[in-house]
Structures are given as structure tokens and as C-alpha cells.
Write an enzyme that holds these catalytic residues in place. Structure first.
Site, short mmCIF file in Angstrom:
data_model
loop_
_atom_site.label_atom_id
_atom_site.label_comp_id
_atom_site.label_asym_id
_atom_site.label_seq_id
_atom_site.Cartn_x
_atom_site.Cartn_y
_atom_site.Cartn_z
N ARG A 151 0.85 -1.19 0.00
CA ARG A 151 0.00 0.00 0.00
C ARG A 151 0.88 1.24 0.00
O ARG A 151 1.06 1.91 1.02
CB ARG A 151 -0.93 -0.04 1.21
CG ARG A 151 -1.94 -1.18 1.13
CD ARG A 151 -2.72 -1.37 2.42
NE ARG A 151 -1.89 -1.94 3.47
CZ ARG A 151 -2.33 -2.28 4.68
NH1 ARG A 151 -3.61 -2.10 4.98
NH2 ARG A 151 -1.53 -2.80 5.57
N ASP A 194 2.42 4.96 -0.51
CA ASP A 194 1.87 6.26 -0.13
C ASP A 194 1.70 7.18 -1.33
O ASP A 194 2.20 6.90 -2.43
CB ASP A 194 2.81 6.94 0.88
CG ASP A 194 2.78 6.27 2.24
OD1 ASP A 194 1.77 5.64 2.56
OD2 ASP A 194 3.78 6.40 2.97
N TYR A 206 13.08 -1.92 -2.63
CA TYR A 206 12.76 -0.52 -2.89
C TYR A 206 14.01 0.21 -3.37
O TYR A 206 15.13 -0.17 -3.02
CB TYR A 206 12.27 0.17 -1.62
CG TYR A 206 10.85 -0.14 -1.22
CD1 TYR A 206 9.79 0.66 -1.66
CD2 TYR A 206 10.56 -1.21 -0.39
CE1 TYR A 206 8.49 0.39 -1.29
CE2 TYR A 206 9.26 -1.49 0.00
CZ TYR A 206 8.22 -0.68 -0.46
OH TYR A 206 6.93 -0.96 -0.08
N ARG A 208 11.73 5.58 3.72
CA ARG A 208 11.89 7.04 3.64
C ARG A 208 12.59 7.59 4.89
O ARG A 208 13.39 8.53 4.79
CB ARG A 208 10.54 7.70 3.43
CG ARG A 208 9.95 7.44 2.04
CD ARG A 208 8.49 7.83 1.94
NE ARG A 208 8.29 9.24 2.25
CZ ARG A 208 7.08 9.78 2.43
NH1 ARG A 208 5.99 9.02 2.36
NH2 ARG A 208 6.97 11.06 2.69
#
Length: 250
Positions: free
Chosen positions: A50, A52, A110, A197
Site C-alpha cells: 500500500r 503512499d 525498494y 523514507r
């Protein structure tokens, strides 16, 4: 009833994230509409990650169930004619009915892109984070190496009341600079909310010289979000790949 797996790529710039929500358009909402149009009945897909608002994906995974006879590998082509240009299906295949993209053991990768140059490049503003000052890439790489292994990543997560287990395993990190672009890649068995992040924000502090690389070990041990760096902006982040090692279709 068949279960179909989709590999979904998207530019997240114009979306309020992946998951359907009442406050704005999302990738899942657009995909659900395309599926419903294609099969002439309401269909809701289930997503693996999910992401952002503003975060991109090359290989998010979604599944949906259908009794339609369309060959599984043709569904990707049919969906792409119904999707906007910033969402594209990269492949479609039939999977076992008990396969779940989010609750099955995964390996996720990622990438965070940092544009490191004197002046911003407007052509790359939507898929990288711009920083004008010098960054010590070697120090950032050393700091990232301390993340590898099984750790409690509570310091590197935005707290969510429903999440009680903050232990994750990181298999690999890499950080390379080519010309003016720094690419930070991280692969693990799962990631907490905003984890990549926040890690990136911390590595930026190391690169600027505000933290020594060893500070990462101290932050991990503290299990305190206030010890880590700021949450890096979303546009630099891309979900590269999700793998399911326990399933034969890999």
C-alpha cells in the site's frame, strides 16, 4: 473461479497512494474500475504493498478473482487499453486460489533516488529527491550496511497502533552514485510504515556530515523514532520488485 496475479507499474505523482480512500483518487481505485469495465461486473483487487501518495512502483502485485474465460496472459493487454498512461500492467498470470499477495512471505526491493547537483533538474523532479549540497556517498554506504540483518526497526518507522511487531530482516543494501544521481536500494522481508523514507532521511544526515555512519547502530538500539532523521519526500521512492520465494510460479 480463477485467481489472477497482476504486476502493476505506476507513476504515483497524481495519486493519493495505492489503497482506495474517500479523500482522493488512488491506483487501486483506477485499477478496480478498469477491471470492472473489462469483465462487465464489479471487481475489487487486493494489493501487496500500500504505497503512499507520490510513491512509484515498477512491480507492485495485485490479485483478483474471476470466472471469465479470457486467457490469463491476455488480461494485461486488455487492461492496459483501459488504464491511464501513468498505470501499466507488466504481466498477468493465473495463481493458486489461496495465494495472497500481502500475507504470503515476500522479498521486497525498494529504490530511493537522490538527485545531487547544484541546480534542480525540472525534468526529474517527479521521480527523485533533489539535494544541492555535497554528500559523502561512502559514508552513506557504510551507514546503510549496518541495517543488514534482523533488527527491531522501531526507530525507523512512523508508529501505527495496530503494528506491534517492528522486527524485520534486511537482506541487502546498496548505494551507488552515477553522475549526479544516487540510487539507494534496500531488500528485505517486509517494511514498516515510512521505513525506507526514514532510513533515507537518516542516510542523508550521514551524507551531509551531521551524523557519523555508526550513528545508525545507535538509532537501531534506541528504538525511538525521534533518534532517526526526517522522513524523506515520497517522489524519490519506487517499489522495484516483490518476490514470493515459496511459490512455484516464481
Amino acid at each position: 473461479m480463477r485467481r489472477i496475479k497482476l504486476i502493476v507499474a505506476y507513476d504515483g505523482t497524481n495519486y493519493c497512494g495505492w489503497q482506495v480512500q474517500p479523500n482522493g483518487i488512488t491506483v487501486q481505485e483506477v485499477l478496480n474500475q478498469a477491471l470492472s469495465d473489462l469483465f462487465a461486473k464489479k471487481i475489487a483487487c487486493i494489493g501487496a504493498s500500500r504505497t503512499d501518495a507520490g510513491v512509484h512502483a515498477l512491480g507492485n502485485v495485485a490479485v483478483f478473482d474471476t470466472d471469465a474465460r479470457m486467457p490469463a496472459d491476455r488480461i494485461a493487454f486488455a487492461l492496459n487499453t483501459r488504464l491511464p498512461a501513468d498505470i501499466r500492467i507488466q504481466g498477468s498470470s493465473e495463481v493458486p486460489p489461496d495465494f495472497h499477495p500481502r500475507f504470503t512471505a515476500t522479498v521486497k526491493t525498494y529504490e530511493y533516488r537522490i538527485l545531487n547537483r547544484t541546480f534542480a533538474d525540472p525534468t526529474r523532479r517527479l521521480n527523485s529527491y533533489f539535494w544541492y549540497g555535497p554528500l559523502d556517498v561512502d559514508a552513506m554506504r557504510q551507514a546503510a550496511s549496518y541495517l543488514v540483518g534482523m533488527h527491531d526497526f522501531k526507530s525507523f518507522a512512523t508508529a501505527k497502533p495496530e503494528v506491534t511487531d517492528t522486527v524485520r530482516t534486511i537482506y541487502e543494501t546498496s548505494l551507488e552514485k552515477e553522475d549526479d544521481l544516487i540510487r539507494f536500494r534496500i531488500t528485505g522481508n517486509g517494511f514498516l510504515y515510512n521505513m525506507v523514507r526514514i532510513i533515507t532521511g537518516t542516510l542523508l544526515e550521514v551524507g551531509k556530515g551531521d551524523y557519523p555512519p555508526e550513528k545508525v547502530k545507535e538509532i537501531l538500539a534506541a528504538k525511538d523514532r525521534k533518534m532517526a532523521g526526517a522522513t524523506a519526500r515520497p517522489e524519490g521512492l519506487t517499489l522495484v520488485q516483490i518476490r514470493y520465494p515459496e511459490w512455484d510460479f516464481e
